[in-house]
Design a protein around this motif. Sequence first.
Motif, PDB file in Angstrom:
ATOM      1  N   ILE A 327      68.649  -0.699  33.563  1.00 22.87           N
ATOM      2  CA  ILE A 327      69.171  -0.840  32.053  1.00 22.87           C
ATOM      3  C   ILE A 327      70.184   0.016  31.641  1.00 22.87           C
ATOM      4  CG2 ILE A 327      68.381  -0.808  29.668  1.00 22.87           C
ATOM      5  CD1 ILE A 327      65.497  -1.538  30.638  1.00 22.87           C
ATOM      6  N   TRP A 328      70.392   1.273  32.006  1.00 24.92           N
ATOM      7  CA  TRP A 328      71.420   2.383  31.660  1.00 24.92           C
ATOM      8  C   TRP A 328      72.542   1.784  32.424  1.00 24.92           C
ATOM      9  CZ3 TRP A 328      71.476   4.741  27.390  1.00 24.92           C
ATOM     10  CH2 TRP A 328      70.265   5.238  26.801  1.00 24.92           C
ATOM     11  N   GLY A 329      72.271   1.352  33.820  1.00 25.88           N
ATOM     12  CA  GLY A 329      73.468   0.998  34.636  1.00 25.88           C
ATOM     13  C   GLY A 329      74.145  -0.274  33.865  1.00 25.88           C
ATOM     14  N   GLY A 330      73.169  -1.117  33.168  1.00 23.01           N
ATOM     15  CA  GLY A 330      74.187  -2.279  32.458  1.00 23.01           C
ATOM     16  C   GLY A 330      74.829  -1.856  31.356  1.00 23.01           C
ATOM     17  N   GLY A 331      74.151  -0.701  30.679  1.00 24.53           N
ATOM     18  CA  GLY A 331      74.631  -0.180  29.598  1.00 24.53           C
ATOM     19  C   GLY A 331      76.391   0.588  29.559  1.00 24.53           C
ATOM     20  N   TYR A 332      76.247   1.192  31.235  1.00 24.86           N
ATOM     21  CA  TYR A 332      77.771   1.824  31.289  1.00 24.86           C
ATOM     22  C   TYR A 332      78.654   0.671  31.494  1.00 24.86           C
ATOM     23  CZ  TYR A 332      81.161   3.837  34.110  1.00 24.86           C
ATOM     24  OH  TYR A 332      82.347   4.415  34.668  1.00 24.86           O
ATOM     25  N   SER A 333      78.402  -0.591  31.861  1.00 24.64           N
ATOM     26  CA  SER A 333      79.333  -1.678  31.924  1.00 24.64           C
ATOM     27  C   SER A 333      79.692  -2.179  30.383  1.00 24.64           C
ATOM     28  CB  SER A 333      78.826  -2.816  32.661  1.00 24.64           C
ATOM     29  OG  SER A 333      78.558  -2.549  34.193  1.00 24.64           O
ATOM     30  N   PHE A 334      78.725  -2.309  29.665  1.00 31.90           N
ATOM     31  CA  PHE A 334      78.813  -2.572  28.300  1.00 31.90           C
ATOM     32  C   PHE A 334      79.773  -1.720  27.491  1.00 31.90           C
ATOM     33  CE2 PHE A 334      77.659  -1.646  23.785  1.00 31.90           C
ATOM     34  CZ  PHE A 334      78.101  -3.010  23.356  1.00 31.90           C
ATOM     35  N   GLN A 335      79.416  -0.272  27.697  1.00 31.08           N
ATOM     36  CA  GLN A 335      80.291   0.694  27.058  1.00 31.08           C
ATOM     37  C   GLN A 335      81.866   0.650  27.403  1.00 31.08           C
ATOM     38  OE1 GLN A 335      78.911   2.122  24.200  1.00 31.08           O
ATOM     39  NE2 GLN A 335      81.011   2.629  24.082  1.00 31.08           N
ATOM     40  N   LYS A 336      82.031   0.478  28.688  1.00 33.98           N
ATOM     41  CA  LYS A 336      83.617   0.318  29.231  1.00 33.98           C
ATOM     42  C   LYS A 336      84.231  -1.040  28.350  1.00 33.98           C
ATOM     43  CE  LYS A 336      82.686   0.235  33.633  1.00 33.98           C
ATOM     44  NZ  LYS A 336      83.212   0.277  35.030  1.00 33.98           N
ATOM     45  N   TRP A 337      83.528  -1.836  28.381  1.00 30.81           N
ATOM     46  CA  TRP A 337      83.883  -3.181  27.810  1.00 30.81           C
ATOM     47  C   TRP A 337      84.170  -2.817  25.945  1.00 30.81           C
ATOM     48  CZ3 TRP A 337      81.122  -6.574  24.109  1.00 30.81           C
ATOM     49  CH2 TRP A 337      81.707  -7.699  23.840  1.00 30.81           C
ATOM     50  N   SER A 338      83.145  -2.316  25.413  1.00 31.73           N
ATOM     51  CA  SER A 338      83.242  -2.086  24.081  1.00 31.73           C
ATOM     52  C   SER A 338      84.484  -1.039  23.859  1.00 31.73           C
ATOM     53  CB  SER A 338      82.103  -1.230  23.660  1.00 31.73           C
ATOM     54  OG  SER A 338      81.857  -0.846  22.116  1.00 31.73           O
ATOM     55  N   ASP A 339      84.631  -0.014  24.495  1.00 29.97           N
ATOM     56  CA  ASP A 339      85.717   1.021  24.189  1.00 29.97           C
ATOM     57  C   ASP A 339      87.115   0.284  24.296  1.00 29.97           C
ATOM     58  OD1 ASP A 339      83.847   2.941  24.031  1.00 29.97           O
ATOM     59  OD2 ASP A 339      84.247   3.788  26.011  1.00 29.97           O
ATOM     60  N   SER A 340      87.332  -0.777  25.400  1.00 29.85           N
ATOM     61  CA  SER A 340      88.374  -1.403  25.467  1.00 29.85           C
ATOM     62  C   SER A 340      88.414  -2.268  24.236  1.00 29.85           C
ATOM     63  CB  SER A 340      88.324  -2.255  26.738  1.00 29.85           C
ATOM     64  OG  SER A 340      89.375  -3.242  26.779  1.00 29.85           O
ATOM     65  N   ARG A 341      87.301  -2.890  23.706  1.00 30.61           N
ATOM     66  CA  ARG A 341      87.615  -3.653  22.474  1.00 30.61           C
ATOM     67  C   ARG A 341      87.846  -3.050  21.317  1.00 30.61           C
ATOM     68  NH1 ARG A 341      84.090  -6.146  19.975  1.00 30.61           N
ATOM     69  NH2 ARG A 341      85.433  -8.475  19.894  1.00 30.61           N
ATOM     70  N   LEU A 342      87.558  -1.662  21.069  1.00 26.30           N
ATOM     71  CA  LEU A 342      87.833  -0.873  19.832  1.00 26.30           C
ATOM     72  C   LEU A 342      89.254  -0.287  19.823  1.00 26.30           C
ATOM     73  CD1 LEU A 342      84.370   1.146  19.726  1.00 26.30           C
ATOM     74  CD2 LEU A 342      85.118  -0.538  18.039  1.00 26.30           C
ATOM     75  N   ARG A 343      89.810  -0.050  21.042  1.00 21.35           N
ATOM     76  CA  ARG A 343      90.965   0.242  21.148  1.00 21.35           C
ATOM     77  C   ARG A 343      91.948  -0.796  20.874  1.00 21.35           C
ATOM     78  NH1 ARG A 343      89.262   3.006  26.020  1.00 21.35           N
ATOM     79  NH2 ARG A 343      89.842   1.188  27.437  1.00 21.35           N
ATOM     80  N   GLN A 344      91.528  -1.769  20.903  1.00 19.44           N
ATOM     81  CA  GLN A 344      92.028  -3.067  20.306  1.00 19.44           C
ATOM     82  C   GLN A 344      92.102  -3.667  18.885  1.00 19.44           C
ATOM     83  OE1 GLN A 344      91.784  -6.447  22.881  1.00 19.44           O
ATOM     84  NE2 GLN A 344      91.109  -5.270  24.560  1.00 19.44           N
ATOM     85  N   GLY A 345      91.280  -2.570  18.185  1.00 19.53           N
ATOM     86  CA  GLY A 345      91.008  -2.711  16.817  1.00 19.53           C
ATOM     87  C   GLY A 345      89.724  -3.963  16.496  1.00 19.53           C
ATOM     88  N   LEU A 346      89.030  -4.034  17.493  1.00 17.96           N
ATOM     89  CA  LEU A 346      87.960  -5.155  17.066  1.00 17.96           C
ATOM     90  C   LEU A 346      86.791  -4.234  16.877  1.00 17.96           C
ATOM     91  CD1 LEU A 346      88.870  -7.628  20.268  1.00 17.96           C
ATOM     92  CD2 LEU A 346      89.330  -7.863  17.800  1.00 17.96           C
ATOM     93  N   LYS A 347      86.340  -4.230  15.623  1.00 12.86           N
ATOM     94  CA  LYS A 347      85.419  -3.697  15.366  1.00 12.86           C
ATOM     95  C   LYS A 347      84.181  -4.491  14.368  1.00 12.86           C
ATOM     96  CE  LYS A 347      84.256   0.648  12.515  1.00 12.86           C
ATOM     97  NZ  LYS A 347      84.896   1.519  11.735  1.00 12.86           N
ATOM     98  N   GLN A 348      82.943  -4.362  14.509  1.00  7.86           N
ATOM     99  CA  GLN A 348      81.882  -5.135  13.630  1.00  7.86           C
ATOM    100  C   GLN A 348      82.314  -6.485  13.725  1.00  7.86           C
ATOM    101  OE1 GLN A 348      82.100  -2.634  10.419  1.00  7.86           O
ATOM    102  NE2 GLN A 348      80.253  -1.212  11.226  1.00  7.86           N
ATOM    103  N   ASP A 349      82.660  -7.276  14.700  1.00  7.65           N
ATOM    104  CA  ASP A 349      83.061  -8.574  14.445  1.00  7.65           C
ATOM    105  C   ASP A 349      82.293  -9.523  15.346  1.00  7.65           C
ATOM    106  OD1 ASP A 349      83.889  -7.149  16.985  1.00  7.65           O
ATOM    107  OD2 ASP A 349      85.722  -8.939  17.231  1.00  7.65           O
ATOM    108  N   ILE A 350      81.470  -9.017  16.156  1.00  3.53           N
ATOM    109  CA  ILE A 350      80.613 -10.033  17.058  1.00  3.53           C
ATOM    110  C   ILE A 350      79.530 -10.772  16.410  1.00  3.53           C
ATOM    111  CG2 ILE A 350      79.363 -10.131  19.173  1.00  3.53           C
ATOM    112  CD1 ILE A 350      80.606  -7.680  20.331  1.00  3.53           C
ATOM    113  N   ASP A 351      79.576 -11.938  16.338  1.00  6.49           N
ATOM    114  CA  ASP A 351      78.780 -12.729  15.589  1.00  6.49           C
ATOM    115  C   ASP A 351      77.572 -13.422  16.682  1.00  6.49           C
ATOM    116  OD1 ASP A 351      77.798 -13.809  12.807  1.00  6.49           O
ATOM    117  OD2 ASP A 351      77.747 -15.699  14.077  1.00  6.49           O
ATOM    118  N   TYR A 352      76.296 -13.569  16.344  1.00  8.13           N
ATOM    119  CA  TYR A 352      75.555 -14.108  17.471  1.00  8.13           C
ATOM    120  C   TYR A 352      75.822 -15.611  17.803  1.00  8.13           C
ATOM    121  CZ  TYR A 352      73.308 -16.922  13.808  1.00  8.13           C
ATOM    122  OH  TYR A 352      72.729 -17.876  12.765  1.00  8.13           O
ATOM    123  N   THR A 353      76.636 -16.140  16.823  1.00  8.22           N
ATOM    124  CA  THR A 353      76.949 -17.576  17.037  1.00  8.22           C
ATOM    125  C   THR A 353      78.220 -17.688  18.295  1.00  8.22           C
ATOM    126  OG1 THR A 353      78.821 -17.855  15.544  1.00  8.22           O
ATOM    127  CG2 THR A 353      76.401 -18.547  14.974  1.00  8.22           C
TER     128      THR A 353
END
Length: 473
Positions: A327-353
């Motif tokens: 689970i934490w291994g999967g979390g590491y991949s997610f956090q790298k992806w999230s950091d990349s999105r935040l650097r692009q200014g993408l914040k609190q924008d993911i909708d379940y749809t």
Amino acid sequence: MSGMRAEGQLAQNEHRGPSNASSTVYKIWTHCWFQIILISFICFCCPGMYNALSGLGGSGQVNQTVTANANVALLSATAATALFVVGPIFDRVGPRVCLLLGGWTYPLYSGSLLCFNATKNGAFVIASGAILGIGASFLWVAQGAIMTTYVSESHKGRAIAAFWIIFNLGGGVGSLASFGLNYDSKSGTVSNQTYIALLVIMAVGWLLGLLICPPSYVRGTQLQETPKPEKNWRHVARQSFKTIVDWRVLCMLPLFFSANVFYSYQQNSVNGMNFDLRTRSLNSALYWIAQMLGGLVMGMLLDTPQLTRPMRARVAWVFLVVTGMAIWGGGYSFQKWSDSRLRQGLKQDIDYTDDHISVGPMFLYIFYGAYDAFWQSFCYWLMGAQSNSPAVAAVLVGAYKTFQSVGSAMAWRVNAINTPAMTQFAMNWGLCMGSLFIAIPTVLATTVTSETDPTTEASSSVAEKFDEEAKAG
């Protein structure tokens, strides 16, 4: 224990009445499983609804710093009171009084967030958090003593599973209600109706504490209650200290410290920073529902009849290591992806749809919830394996809540000062895996036998020495 003896005398008086002895209602009320279900519903209403609130990210507020600091105050107060303050009080007054002393602080906290929506009074939220920390000490020490001692040895895993399912149903239901109430919201802040609804449910849970019966009433259990000489607060504190410094307990303390250390990262940095409000509500519901399933899985594993109790401890430990690394291994991949999105200014924008970006992160959040249930169920089971005495269990649970709160307060403070999310992630993963390896001596200990014998309990020699000192003093 003067409080326990008083309860015992009251129980004897109750049993003298033939109407009580033959009363079906009385028999149901005093049965150990009714009490387990009752404490589960109390926690459904109080900390369950609190979890629904905190799982929204910043307790549903745009300003997450206020609620992060309120959590630091809450957890610091819990850490300061759970072991050497609430434990001795529990020894004197029993679980019912402790629940009534602690339960009212939950609706107070929800009310402070309602007030913040109107006045932006952050000081009131932080002060309410500190008061809730003291109240939570009373509630959780009573809950832990009930859950780990009111049932027989062979049913402790099932009791933990039943509690975890009902308790986390509170977080799931509360979060689904928030999802519905805030479905069309664009403000980023939870509505007043959400806080009012949670406040009312918390108040009902507080009043349910009146139905908890003392240990001396309970039927169908293996409670170990023997007459004790009168003890003063100094002696009780010394007994608590000596119980904690037993080597088996010391090896569990890092497990306790890490039990909630990942909440701030998961709730604020993962859920709070990446998803919009309605998806945060949905994620929170799925998180607590996953905890229900996780508690069931671990409870079944820890009560597997084909395995001896030492073998169950070892299998559960291996299960935690393997699932944790995955689970934490999967979390590491997610956090790298999230950091990349935040650097692009993408914040609190993911909708379940948005299926193409929401499914993976949402499933990761679900697995985070399940792992929390695995972890805490294992901790409670290890504590239950040490003693069948409510007084000793209260000390162990007090230690659990103390070190759990210290770790969580540290993590919330790290989150409040805007530590990079990847740093928080690495800290959580390292603490979890490291504490599991430190616990190996307790897991392998031959003293974790098929049944807890009073002569081999972690605190039995301490209790005997304590009795000798009390008689001499």
